[in-house]
Design an enzyme around this catalytic site. Structure first.
Site, PDB file in Angstrom:
ATOM      1  N   ASP A  42     -77.165 -10.137 -13.679  1.00 34.66           N
ATOM      2  CA  ASP A  42     -76.124 -10.521 -14.630  1.00 34.66           C
ATOM      3  C   ASP A  42     -76.688 -10.657 -16.038  1.00 34.66           C
ATOM      4  OD1 ASP A  42     -73.502 -10.876 -15.366  1.00 34.66           O
ATOM      5  OD2 ASP A  42     -73.353 -12.956 -14.696  1.00 34.66           O
ATOM      6  N   GLU A  99     -63.950  -8.675 -31.956  1.00 33.16           N
ATOM      7  CA  GLU A  99     -63.986  -9.555 -33.128  1.00 33.16           C
ATOM      8  C   GLU A  99     -62.573  -9.707 -33.703  1.00 33.16           C
ATOM      9  OE1 GLU A  99     -67.233  -8.725 -35.798  1.00 33.16           O
ATOM     10  OE2 GLU A  99     -66.294  -9.876 -37.421  1.00 33.16           O
ATOM     11  N   HIS A 134     -65.200  -7.569 -11.250  1.00 32.16           N
ATOM     12  CA  HIS A 134     -65.988  -8.540 -12.015  1.00 32.16           C
ATOM     13  C   HIS A 134     -65.061  -9.643 -12.532  1.00 32.16           C
ATOM     14  CE1 HIS A 134     -68.173 -10.206 -15.426  1.00 32.16           C
ATOM     15  NE2 HIS A 134     -69.266  -9.857 -14.773  1.00 32.16           N
TER      16      HIS A 134
END
Ligand code: 1DF
Ligand code: MN
Length: 333
Positions: free
Chosen positions: A295, A20, A172
């Site tokens: 996923d 954030e 990934h």
């Protein structure tokens, strides 16, 4: 039939909060869009809470769809957008939390450990701790780190650790690195539509063509999304690598590119539910090199299960895709 899903994302509150913060400062990083969409102050995305949920809705959804186990991994971009010190601390925390939830549900969860590639020595130490003390099952890395790839000599301690520990590294996706991203900036191309696959396939080919796999011949690597298109391209890679007008540089390779791909890589079916692509991949790589994945929470569970339930394979092959290969590659009991 046991069903082990092998690319299943989670997060922890501390990392969601840190992302954030990343979202609060707009940047040119190609992962900024995703981070802002999920973690930004204005975000209405359900993904943040789905990533933080492990034992409530996730287990219920697994039960409802007959999914035995999630092989969990910290969601992209992992700790790779934080400074190295912060990244090391958050990786260790994430691995501790992951090990705790696996301990509470050993039949429902297994885990891939994360590490901070930009602190290679400390990463290698954390990798050893994750296997030897936390008993996690392998590793996840989200492609480039500060626009550098794992073939770079500074990252060799990480490759050496994975090889010595005999555990697979799942490469990934994240958004394309700074030098690659240019034309991906338009039309949402930088994400899973196309950019993620180009980023990871480029990374895999750097590992193959650099000769790093001659230095680490037992290194096991995994890539998702039906091999990020590499299986479809292997013939041409071999052909042009041998005969290219643009000369190969560096040390000659011991094997052909496709031989490295078949020896050192396995692929998963995450977010690629095309039966023809599956059939082609199995015929190209062999049935032992393809693993099932959902996923979660980026892909819904039910279609991923029905894709594999209905895949055009024998029941013996389905056992390999659904769990036997995952048990072997990720040391899942
Ligand atoms: C997306 C896709 C996001 C994948 C992911 O993690 C992810 C997406 C942030 O579409 O936004 O892991 N994926 O693996 O395709
Ligand atoms: Mn994913």
């Amino acid at each position: 039939m046991r069903k082990i899903a092998t690319e299943e994302a989670f997060s922890i509150p501390e990392i969601a909060d840190a992302l954030e913060e990343v979202a609060a400062t707009p940047s040119l990083d190609s992962d900024y869009w995703l981070v802002d969409a999920i973690y930004g102050a204005e975000s209405k995305s359900p993904l943040r809470s789905k990533l933080l949920d492990l034992e409530d809705e996730r287990l219920a959804e697994m039960d409802a769809n007959g999914v035995s186990m999630h092989l969990l991994s910290l969601t992209a971009p992992g700790v790779q957008m934080f400074d190295a010190d912060t990244a090391c601390g958050l990786a260790e925390l994430a691995n501790d939390r992951l090990a705790e939830v696996v301990r509470r549900h050993p039949d429902r969860f297994a885990g891939l450990a994360t590490f901070a590639p930009h602190a290679p020595r400390r990463a290698a130490e954390e990798m050893a701790r994750a296997i030897e003390s936390l008993h996690l099952n392998g590793f996840i890395v989200n492609s480039h780190t500060n626009n550098e790839y794992l073939d770079n000599r500074k990252y060799w301690p990480i490759l050496e650790a994975a090889e010595d520990l005999d555990r697979c590294v799942y490469i990934h996706p994240r958004g394309p690195s700074a030098g690659l991203v240019g034309p991906f900036r338009d039309y949402g191309l930088a994400g899973a539509t196309w950019g993620y696959g180009i980023e990871v396939s480029t990374h895999a080919l750097r590992l193959i063509l650099s000769g790093v796999l001659d230095r680490f011949p037992r290194l096991q690597l995994c890539i998702g999304h039906m091999g990020e298109a590499i299986p479809f391209w292997l013939w041409r890679i071999d052909n042009r690598w041998r005969m290219s007008t643009v000369p190969q540089r560096g040390k000659p390779l011991e094997l052909t590119p496709s031989e490295y791909f078949k020896r050192n890589f396995v692929i998963t079916t995450s977010g690629q539910e095309n039966p023809l692509a599956l059939d082609y991949s199995i015929k190209t790589l062999g049935i032992d090199n393809v693993l099932w994945a959902i996923d979660h929470p980026y892909q819904p569970t039910a279609p991923a299960v029905s894709f594999m339930d209905n895949a055009p394979v024998t029941e013996e092959e389905r056992e390999k895709l659904y769990h036997l290969n995952a048990e072997r590659v990720f040391h899942i009991i």
